[in-house]
Scaffold this motif. Structure first.
Motif, short mmCIF file in Angstrom:
data_model
loop_
_atom_site.label_atom_id
_atom_site.label_comp_id
_atom_site.label_asym_id
_atom_site.label_seq_id
_atom_site.Cartn_x
_atom_site.Cartn_y
_atom_site.Cartn_z
N THR A 3 -3.90 -8.89 0.99
CA THR A 3 -2.37 -9.60 1.26
C THR A 3 -2.25 -10.63 0.12
N SER A 11 4.00 -11.98 -6.45
CA SER A 11 4.85 -11.73 -5.26
C SER A 11 6.43 -11.91 -5.16
N HIS A 81 11.33 4.21 -9.22
CA HIS A 81 10.93 4.64 -8.60
C HIS A 81 9.88 5.40 -8.10
N PHE A 84 6.45 3.81 -9.13
CA PHE A 84 5.96 2.68 -8.49
C PHE A 84 6.89 2.11 -6.65
N ARG A 85 6.62 3.41 -6.10
CA ARG A 85 7.40 2.80 -5.30
C ARG A 85 7.17 2.43 -4.40
N HIS A 86 5.95 1.97 -4.37
CA HIS A 86 5.03 0.76 -3.35
C HIS A 86 5.13 -0.59 -4.12
N ARG A 87 5.80 -0.66 -5.46
CA ARG A 87 6.04 -1.85 -5.88
C ARG A 87 7.55 -2.78 -5.57
N SER A 88 7.75 -3.28 -5.77
CA SER A 88 9.02 -4.27 -5.36
C SER A 88 9.96 -3.64 -6.54
N ARG A 92 10.50 -3.33 -10.41
CA ARG A 92 10.70 -2.18 -11.19
C ARG A 92 11.68 -2.37 -11.54
#
Length: 195
Positions: A3, A11, A81, A84-88, A92
């Motif tokens: 995390t 983050s 998207h 980097f779908r799992h990035r904020s 992006r």
């Protein structure tokens, strides 16, 4: 599972939006160092420049190529998207701004300006003013935001309207611009010259 540390600034979405803003500041400074003019040589600023092959094109707040930059935002949103779908969303967006700013700087190098003048319909193109270049990045950001919020079908409809509409009005658009920049086709050049 790892995390993010509470002290990990990356983050925080504000960090990435700050990166995007810093990229635009860097764009301004690099273009200025390259000798680009701040505003049109004409000495005034228009909201929209209606001429295509005029000295005011790519010098004011918006012009017929503004829809292309909005479409950049659509495309960058979709590509980021997918990749980097799992990035904020903020990450992006900063990535999209990096690509747009890099293009804006590259587009205003003597080599690319000359290529535009010889390979595309932009016969008298001299590069963007700093104001116009920054607005191109702003319009990309608006396109990115629209694509993030709107349903996919609406974004596609807007993209088609922009591409077809601009092609009908000025015989150029994002698709034709890319084709003519990468692989000039004489038939397209002839059609565009008939404007």
């Amino acid at each position: 599972m790892l995390t993010a540390s509470p002290h990990d600034r990356t983050s925080d979405p504000r960090f990435w939006y700050g990166v995007a803003a810093a990229l635009v500041v860097a764009q301004v400074l690099v273009l200025w160092a390259m000798g680009r003019i701040w505003i049109c040589d004409c000495g005034y600023i228009r909201l929209f420049e209606p001429g295509v092959n005029t000295s005011g094109n790519s010098q004011h707040l918006a012009d017929w190529y503004t829809p292309s930059h909005i479409l950049h935002g659509f495309l960058f949103y979709w590509l980021a998207h997918l990749a980097f779908r799992h990035r904020s969303l903020a990450f992006r967006f900063a990535l999209a701004m990096l690509v747009e700013v890099a293009w804006e700087v590259l587009e205003n190098t003597p080599m690319v300006i000359e290529h535009y003048r010889t390979a595309t319909m932009a016969v008298g193109y001299t590069g963007d003013s700093i104001l116009n270049s920054v607005m191109d990045s702003v319009f990309m950001a608006l396109g990115f935001g629209f694509a993030a919020l709107a349903p996919v079908w609406l974004t596609v409809v807007v993209a088609v309207i922009f591409e077809v509409g601009v092609a009908l009005v000025i015989r150029d658009n994002l698709t034709l611009n890319v084709v003519m920049l990468i692989w000039p086709i004489e038939a397209i050049r002839t059609w565009q010259a008939a404007l």
